[in-house]
Motif scaffolding. Structure first.
Motif, PDB file in Angstrom:
ATOM      1  N   ASP A 227      14.004  13.745  -9.936  1.00  0.00           N
ATOM      2  CA  ASP A 227      13.545  12.518  -9.121  1.00  0.00           C
ATOM      3  C   ASP A 227      13.254  11.474 -10.449  1.00  0.00           C
ATOM      4  O   ASP A 227      12.847  11.862 -11.363  1.00  0.00           O
ATOM      5  CB  ASP A 227      11.977  12.744  -8.426  1.00  0.00           C
TER       6      ASP A 227
ATOM      7  N   TYR B 148      17.898  13.360  -3.941  1.00  0.00           N
ATOM      8  CA  TYR B 148      18.969  13.753  -3.077  1.00  0.00           C
ATOM      9  C   TYR B 148      19.889  12.505  -3.011  1.00  0.00           C
ATOM     10  O   TYR B 148      20.955  12.222  -2.702  1.00  0.00           O
ATOM     11  CB  TYR B 148      18.451  13.903  -1.770  1.00  0.00           C
ATOM     12  N   TYR B 149      19.101  11.103  -3.201  1.00  0.00           N
ATOM     13  CA  TYR B 149      19.823   9.965  -2.830  1.00  0.00           C
ATOM     14  C   TYR B 149      20.472   9.283  -3.960  1.00  0.00           C
ATOM     15  O   TYR B 149      20.965   8.254  -4.020  1.00  0.00           O
ATOM     16  CB  TYR B 149      18.852   9.081  -2.077  1.00  0.00           C
TER      17      TYR B 149
ATOM     18  N   LYS C 128      13.989   9.812  -4.945  1.00  0.00           N
ATOM     19  CA  LYS C 128      14.250  11.147  -4.680  1.00  0.00           C
ATOM     20  C   LYS C 128      15.843  11.651  -5.224  1.00  0.00           C
ATOM     21  O   LYS C 128      16.563  10.756  -5.056  1.00  0.00           O
ATOM     22  CB  LYS C 128      14.201  11.527  -3.107  1.00  0.00           C
TER      23      LYS C 128
ATOM     24  N   LYS D 217      25.869  10.888  -8.083  1.00  0.00           N
ATOM     25  CA  LYS D 217      26.306  12.070  -9.022  1.00  0.00           C
ATOM     26  C   LYS D 217      27.291  11.896 -10.170  1.00  0.00           C
ATOM     27  O   LYS D 217      27.596  12.876 -10.820  1.00  0.00           O
ATOM     28  CB  LYS D 217      26.995  13.113  -7.798  1.00  0.00           C
TER      29      LYS D 217
END
Length: 449
Positions: free
Chosen positions: A37, A96-97, A94, A100
């Motif tokens: 995060d 996850y969002y 977060k 990448k």
């Protein structure tokens, strides 16, 4: 590009219309390690006021509109919005969002109107690597590197020029795109209106068609009913024709009965004429009887008036008789008093009232003559003559106990006047005031009924 459940407010505003200095991002790293995060720190400018739908997004460097965000987070409003002191705010993304890849990204603060109010320096998402490596090279190599750098600078300048021209083209294309989008939105709104009108018209037509079908079915049903009604009317017509024949026959019979009734009517009219004449005679007799009754009523009224006068006179005579009776009783009481007074005087002179042959003369006779019972006369006749008038003239009322010298005292006179002013019923002895004469007359009249 990932999105949350509720999309943030965006717009197609160009970069030259944005205000990047109203929100300042602090402590932005050059790169962030993927899989963790990250926290974004920012500070509001002095005159900037945040709103409920403001948000912070992560944009790839080179973005053109706020619709090109990768992910976003809603901004939490500070507890004291009116406080002008700069206080650092924060929002957390977060892992996850987060992106990448290893492209360059930056934080952008967008208000609820879709306008960018602040942007951070670019950063990357990549793992940590060693830096500050010591490089040893020769002088010739340095000259080659400098020459290569000059070439790269020239190429960079050319790229900047081309980039500027491309930006201009991009701006014009963005404007054209914005215009086209506005036209598209206008056409879409017109299309929606037309579709709505078509739907309404279709609904109206379907309603009219349904009404026409219902009307057609109703007309068909009415036609069937009318056919049945026609058959019924034809049957009724044949029945009525038969009845008409019967009525014609009955009409002839009734015509004969009418002739017979006319004859009876003539006879009844003759008898009615005779009865009217008799009725007129009876009315004349009734009028004569009414006149006689009126005359009798007048006579009865006269007799009642005479009776009332007689009753009134009788009442007055009765009142006078009562007054005279009371006067008589008073005179008798006065005579008794005078007798007692004479006895007292005689006893005072030494004489006996019972042994006298004659009575003492009363006040009405006075002292003119002498007592015949005395041989030499009454020696106190002078005294008696002088004192008798004064003794006899003084009288005392038995009701109010007051002395008076006249024939009647004021109290008795007032009672006589009150009795004179009152009206006594000659039948039941009921007394009425003189001012209620009409009530007294009605009362006496009631006894005569």
């Amino acid at each position: 590009m990932e999105k949350t459940i509720e999309d943030p407010p965006t717009s197609a505003v160009l970069l030259d219309r944005c205000h990047f200095s109203q929100v300042i991002f602090n402590s932005v790293e050059k790169f962030y390690v993927p899989g963790g995060d990250i926290t974004c720190y920012y500070t509001f400018a002095e005159h900037f006021i945040p709103r409920r739908k403001d948000w912070i997004g992560i944009f790839r460097v080179g973005w053109k509109t706020t619709r090109e965000y990768y992910t976003f987070m809603w901004v939490a409003l500070p507890s004291d919005i009116n406080n002008k002191s700069a206080k650092q705010q924060e929002v957390q993304f977060k892992a996850y969002y987060l992106p990448k890849d290893d492209e360059y990204y930056q934080f952008c603060y967008v208000d609820q109107d879709g306008v960018v109010r602040g942007a951070s320096i670019p950063f990357q998402f990549r793992p940590e690597s060693e830096e500050d490596i010591l490089v040893v090279t020769t002088k010739g190599k340095v000259e080659e590197i400098e020459q290569h750098n000059e070439e790269l600078c020239k190429e960079n300048q050319e790229l900047k020029d081309s980039c500027a021209s491309l930006q201009k083209q991009n701006s014009s294309m963005q404007a054209e795109l914005q215009r086209k989008q506005e036209e598209l939105e206008t056409l879409q709104s017109i299309n929606k209106k037309l579709e709505q009108k078509v739907k309404e018209q279709k609904t109206c037509w379907e309603t009219e068609l349904l009404q026409l079908k219902e009307h057609n079915q109703k007309v068909s049903s009415d036609n069937e009913k009318m056919g049945i009604r026609v058959d019924q009317l034809q049957a009724q017509l044949s029945t009525q024709e038969k009845e008409m024949e019967k009525l014609v026959q009955g009409d002839q019979d009734k015509a004969e009965q009418l002739e017979h009734l006319k004859k009876e009517n003539d006879q009844l009219f003759f008898s009615l004429t005779e009865q009217r004449e008799q009725q007129k005679k009876l009315q004349q007799i009734v009028e004569d009887m009414k006149q006689k009754e009126t005359t009798a009523a007048k006579k009865q009224q006269e007799l009642m008036d005479e009776n009332f006068d007689l009753s009134r006179r009788l009442s007055e005579n009765k009142i006078i008789c009562d007054v005279l009776q009371r006067e008589k009783e008073r005179m008798e009481r006065e005579n008794d008093l005078l007798k007692k007074e004479n006895s007292r005087l005689l006893s005072y002179m030494g004489l006996d009232f019972d042994s006298l042959p004659c009575q003492v003369p009363t006040s009405d006779q006075g002292g003119a003559g002498q007592n015949p019972g005395l041989v030499y006369g009454n020696p106190y006749s002078g005294i008696q003559e002088s004192s008798a008038p004064s003794l006899l003239s003084i009288k005392k009322c038995f009701t109010c106990k007051s002395n008076f010298a006249d024939e009647i005292c004021d109290h008795t006179l007032e009672q006589q006047q009150m009795q004179t002013l009152c009206l006594n019923c000659p039948i039941c002895d009921k007394t009425f005031p003189a001012r209620e004469k009409q009530i007294f007359e009605d009362h006496v009249f009631c006894h005569s009924l």
